[in-house]
Scaffold this motif. Structure first.
Motif, PDB file in Angstrom:
ATOM      1  N   PHE A 112       0.841  -1.251   0.043  1.00  0.00           N
ATOM      2  CA  PHE A 112       0.108  -0.096  -0.171  1.00  0.00           C
ATOM      3  C   PHE A 112       0.686   1.264   0.083  1.00  0.00           C
ATOM      4  O   PHE A 112       0.539   2.251  -0.500  1.00  0.00           O
ATOM      5  N   THR A 113       2.006   1.210   0.608  1.00  0.00           N
ATOM      6  CA  THR A 113       2.975   2.161   0.490  1.00  0.00           C
ATOM      7  C   THR A 113       3.403   2.732  -0.858  1.00  0.00           C
ATOM      8  O   THR A 113       3.393   3.784  -1.417  1.00  0.00           O
ATOM      9  N   MET A 156       0.437   4.134  -2.721  1.00  0.00           N
ATOM     10  CA  MET A 156       0.307   5.457  -2.298  1.00  0.00           C
ATOM     11  C   MET A 156       1.266   6.458  -3.210  1.00  0.00           C
ATOM     12  O   MET A 156       0.795   7.452  -3.130  1.00  0.00           O
ATOM     13  N   PRO A 158      -1.247   7.777  -7.274  1.00  0.00           N
ATOM     14  CA  PRO A 158      -1.434   9.364  -7.517  1.00  0.00           C
ATOM     15  C   PRO A 158      -0.532  10.048  -8.426  1.00  0.00           C
ATOM     16  O   PRO A 158      -1.059  10.671  -9.341  1.00  0.00           O
ATOM     17  N   ALA A 167      -5.361   9.070  -4.352  1.00  0.00           N
ATOM     18  CA  ALA A 167      -4.820   8.690  -2.971  1.00  0.00           C
ATOM     19  C   ALA A 167      -5.740   8.250  -1.999  1.00  0.00           C
ATOM     20  O   ALA A 167      -5.626   7.350  -1.346  1.00  0.00           O
ATOM     21  N   ASN A 168      -6.975   8.941  -2.181  1.00  0.00           N
ATOM     22  CA  ASN A 168      -8.100   8.657  -1.045  1.00  0.00           C
ATOM     23  C   ASN A 168      -8.523   7.467  -1.230  1.00  0.00           C
ATOM     24  O   ASN A 168      -8.686   6.565  -0.311  1.00  0.00           O
ATOM     25  N   VAL A 214      -6.971   4.659  -2.541  1.00  0.00           N
ATOM     26  CA  VAL A 214      -5.848   3.712  -1.958  1.00  0.00           C
ATOM     27  C   VAL A 214      -5.753   3.707  -0.410  1.00  0.00           C
ATOM     28  O   VAL A 214      -5.804   2.584   0.175  1.00  0.00           O
ATOM     29  N   LEU A 215      -5.986   4.968   0.030  1.00  0.00           N
ATOM     30  CA  LEU A 215      -6.002   5.070   1.548  1.00  0.00           C
ATOM     31  C   LEU A 215      -7.180   4.323   2.299  1.00  0.00           C
ATOM     32  O   LEU A 215      -7.085   3.523   3.144  1.00  0.00           O
ATOM     33  N   TYR A 223      -6.716   0.499   2.025  1.00  0.00           N
ATOM     34  CA  TYR A 223      -5.777   0.276   3.077  1.00  0.00           C
ATOM     35  C   TYR A 223      -6.624   0.060   4.405  1.00  0.00           C
ATOM     36  O   TYR A 223      -6.442  -0.978   5.301  1.00  0.00           O
TER      37      TYR A 223
END
Length: 112
Positions: A47-48, A51, A55, A82-83, A85-86, A89
């Motif tokens: 996920f890093t 992230m 994006p 980005a949101n 992906v967040l 997670y």
């Protein structure tokens, strides 16, 4: 610079601490298992990576192709990605936490 003198009663306490931490019995009880399971570390690294790459990639992919040079819309797209992906997670972490709780409850039922 002032130095502190150790009183004889403190020496006994310090010697006890040294003896107990370096005794062979203390090392036999130690657990060398990793504090965090490897699967959790792998998910965090994945996920890093997402992230960082998704994006930025979505910005450069959309700035000239979809939005014809309008960097504001391309930046908004990157923020949305980005949101996403967040949120992904958070959902994966919540499902993992629920599965661990269910496994613990199942083990408790089997042991009864």
């Amino acid at each position: 610079m002032a130095s502190r003198r150790i009183i004889s009663s403190e020496k006994g306490v310090l010697e006890k601490d040294d003896a107990s931490t370096f005794s062979p019995a203390a090392s036999e009880e130690s657990n060398i298992a990793p504090a965090v399971p490897p699967g959790v570390i792998f998910k965090l690294l994945a996920f890093t990576f997402a992230m960082v790459v998704f994006p930025i990639g979505s910005y450069f992919a959309t700035v000239n192709t979809i939005f014809r040079g309008n960097s504001t819309f391309a930046g908004a797209t990157a923020a949305v990605v980005a949101n996403v992906v967040l949120i992904g997670y958070v959902i994966v972490a919540m499902k993992e936490d629920q599965s661990e709780r269910l496994e613990a409850e199942e083990k408790a039922r089997k042991s009864k």
